[in-house]
Structures are given as structure tokens and as C-alpha cells.
Design an enzyme around this catalytic site. Sequence first.
Site, PDB file in Angstrom:
ATOM      1  N   SER A  77       1.168  -1.254  -0.287  1.00  0.00           N
ATOM      2  CA  SER A  77       0.298  -0.186  -0.089  1.00  0.00           C
ATOM      3  C   SER A  77       0.629   1.201  -0.046  1.00  0.00           C
ATOM      4  CB  SER A  77      -1.019  -0.306   1.334  1.00  0.00           C
ATOM      5  OG  SER A  77       0.174  -0.001   2.244  1.00  0.00           O
ATOM      6  N   ASP A 115       5.571  -7.299   2.507  1.00  0.00           N
ATOM      7  CA  ASP A 115       4.708  -7.604   1.008  1.00  0.00           C
ATOM      8  C   ASP A 115       5.749  -8.230   0.011  1.00  0.00           C
ATOM      9  OD1 ASP A 115       1.791  -5.788   0.752  1.00  0.00           O
ATOM     10  OD2 ASP A 115       1.538  -8.507   1.658  1.00  0.00           O
ATOM     11  N   LYS A 145       4.804 -11.875   2.848  1.00  0.00           N
ATOM     12  CA  LYS A 145       3.086 -11.735   2.156  1.00  0.00           C
ATOM     13  C   LYS A 145       3.004 -11.957   1.343  1.00  0.00           C
ATOM     14  CE  LYS A 145      -0.084  -8.865   3.962  1.00  0.00           C
ATOM     15  NZ  LYS A 145      -0.826  -8.148   2.335  1.00  0.00           N
ATOM     16  N   GLU A 147      -0.073 -12.914  -1.296  1.00  0.00           N
ATOM     17  CA  GLU A 147      -1.886 -12.615  -2.322  1.00  0.00           C
ATOM     18  C   GLU A 147      -2.031 -13.725  -3.195  1.00  0.00           C
ATOM     19  OE1 GLU A 147      -3.352  -8.756  -3.145  1.00  0.00           O
ATOM     20  OE2 GLU A 147      -2.640  -7.317  -2.201  1.00  0.00           O
ATOM     21  N   GLU A 206      -9.249  -9.679   4.088  1.00  0.00           N
ATOM     22  CA  GLU A 206      -9.241  -8.422   4.083  1.00  0.00           C
ATOM     23  C   GLU A 206     -10.992  -8.092   3.023  1.00  0.00           C
ATOM     24  OE1 GLU A 206      -6.408  -6.570   1.391  1.00  0.00           O
ATOM     25  OE2 GLU A 206      -7.858  -4.659   1.907  1.00  0.00           O
TER      26      GLU A 206
END
Length: 305
Positions: A77, A115, A145, A147, A206
Site C-alpha cells: 500500500s 509484502d 506476505k 496475495e 481483507e
Amino acid sequence: MSLLRRIPRSAPFSFRSNSQPYLADNAQAAPRAKIRLQTLLEYHSSKTPIVALTAHDYTSGYAADMGGVDIVLVGDSLAMVALGMDSTTELTLNDMIHHAKAVSRAVKSAFLVGDLPFGTYENTPTQALHSAIRMIREGRVEAVKIEGGSEMAPAVQKITSVGIPVLGHIGMMPQRQTSMGGFRAESILVNAKSLQEAGCFGIVLEAIPGNIAKLVTDALVIPTIGIGAGVGCSGQILVQLDMLGSYHKLAPKFVKQWGQVGEISKNCISSYCQEVRKRVFPGPEHTYSIKPEELDLFKNKLVNQ
Ligand SMILES: Nc1nc(=O)c2c([nH]1)NC[C@@H]1CN(c3ccc(C(=O)N[C@@H](CCC(=O)O)C(=O)O)cc3)CN21
Ligand SMILES: CC(C)C(=O)C(=O)O
Ligand SMILES: [Mg+2]
């Protein structure tokens, strides 16, 4: 082998683990022990909520660590909140490593996760492993991390096979620009179990309905970290600038702002502008002085130039 045993604890290479507890700035403060992966799993088994927050540079890393969080995430982010990009998908691995190194210089106690950016792990498990190793070696994080759901299980297995812990991330996955519209409850559970089976030490949920997140959390043995997923998760994460009220562009419904740092900053800067323009700042207390005799000498030199 129990699922929890699949989670790497002692990697073949040393992370940034400093065995000494980290002394807060004022040495009188009780040192905060280093949060290790095992600590997080113990929190989860004792139903102690895990607190996570993002950071994108040295100062935000320092604030999160001193504020007492358990996990600091160098989240992609930062593409939006630190670099002003339109989405996280523009961020490169080199960008992420640059920021992760800065955050790692501040974070001494919290468990540091980074991330893997979009496009650096999806092609093959080997690509994922190479990116993860770069994040550990160069970014100085302790875990990564990624996704994705069950399609990422081979990548999770590959990364954890060399001792790098992996945090999963499902639900509304920002890198995939998905929204609640694509939400299917049963796929969340299938994906969560697949990631747990593959060796994730936890999973970020999320923007999914709270009662679904609670059921998924109860169905897993590893912790869930929610963002917009209700209070039934094992822990919570937010983007730091959101919860400080410092990011002016995006305020998803799930964000609570504990302050209006953005407004405070703007007001401080406009006061600074006014005081400089009125020559109120700098005052005598902000100005270095000189002995009168030295001043006279200087004046004489000026006159005789
Ligand atoms: N500042 C910031 N905070 C974040 O939490 C965040 C980022 N940036 N950038 C990367 C992703 C994108 N995130 C987002 C972006 C938008 C919504 C959003 O608009 N949510 C809607 C409902 C979602 C839907 O129904 O599709 C909302 O009203 O909260 C949520 C999370 C989370 N991440
Ligand atoms: C929203 C959190 C979990 C994240 O992935 C990020 O900040 O990049
Ligand atoms: Mg992210």
C-alpha cells in the site's frame, strides 16, 4: 505432521533476530521483548489479539514499534500512501526493498513482514522463492506476505521449504483489484485451508463479512489478521496513515481514525508559513549568538573591504 509444525521457526540462515530485548528510548522503560514468530502463535493459542500495522519508512516504522504493535508490515500500500501511485500494482521489488530496509532500521521489537509486490511471485514457485530471499536478504524483513488463495500453495511451500515464514492474504486482494462483488464465502474457506496446509503462519483476511471471517478463523489453527473483516479475527491490521487520519485520499469504511494527523500537520505548516512571512520565526531562542567583540571585528572587516 501437525499443521503448526510446517511453519518454519528456525530458518537455516539467521534473520535479523537480535537476542537482546530492545531497550526503549528512555532506558528506564521496561525493555520490550522481541516478538518472534513463536510469540505470535502463542498469542493466537491463548486468544490474545495480535496487533499489526503497516509502515513505509524509518519514522513510521519507529512509531509502530514504539507504539507497541506485534507485527509491522511493509505493505505494498506504500505505493499509494508513500509514492502516490494509483495502485499497488506499479510497485517493483526494488522499490519495496528500498522501503523495507528503511523500516527495518527502526523496528527492533515487532515481527517484521514485507509484502511481495504484484508480479514478483505469481509466475512460478521459484520466482516466488527468489523474490522472498531478496526481501529477507536485502529488505531485512523476517517474513513475506503474498496475495492469493490455493493457487499460491506451491509458492508458499517453496518459500517455507527454505525456512522463510509466509503470511497469506485473501478476501479483497488489492493487487487483483477485486472487490466485494467477487466475494464467495465458500472460496474463502477453501483458500484459507489450502494456505494453512501449504505452511502459512497466518492469513490476512481483507474486506469480508465479519461473521464469515469468524467462522473461517475458528476453522483454522493458524491466526487470521483482519482488515475490514470484523472483530472475530485473531488480530487486526490497518494502514498506519489511515488510522492516524494522515492519508487524504482513501478512507475505506473499515478504517477508524484515532487522530487527525493530516489536519494537524497542515495546520502546523500553515502556522510556520505565517510566522516566517511575519518574521516572527526564527526568534532569539532559535538563533545562534556571537560575542560582541567578535561582532565588532566582523563589522570592521566589512567596513575595510
Ligand atoms: N490508504 C490505503 N489504505 C488501505 O487499506 C489500502 C490502500 N491504501 N491501498 C491498497 C489497498 C486497497 N485497499 C482498499 C481500497 C478500497 C477499499 C474500498 O473502497 N472499500 C469499500 C467497500 C469495498 C467494496 O464494496 O468493493 C468501502 O466502502 O470500504 C477497501 C480497501 C486496502 N489497501
Ligand atoms: C492492507 C494491508 C494488509 C496490506 O497488504 C498493505 O498495506 O499493503
Ligand atoms: Mg499489501
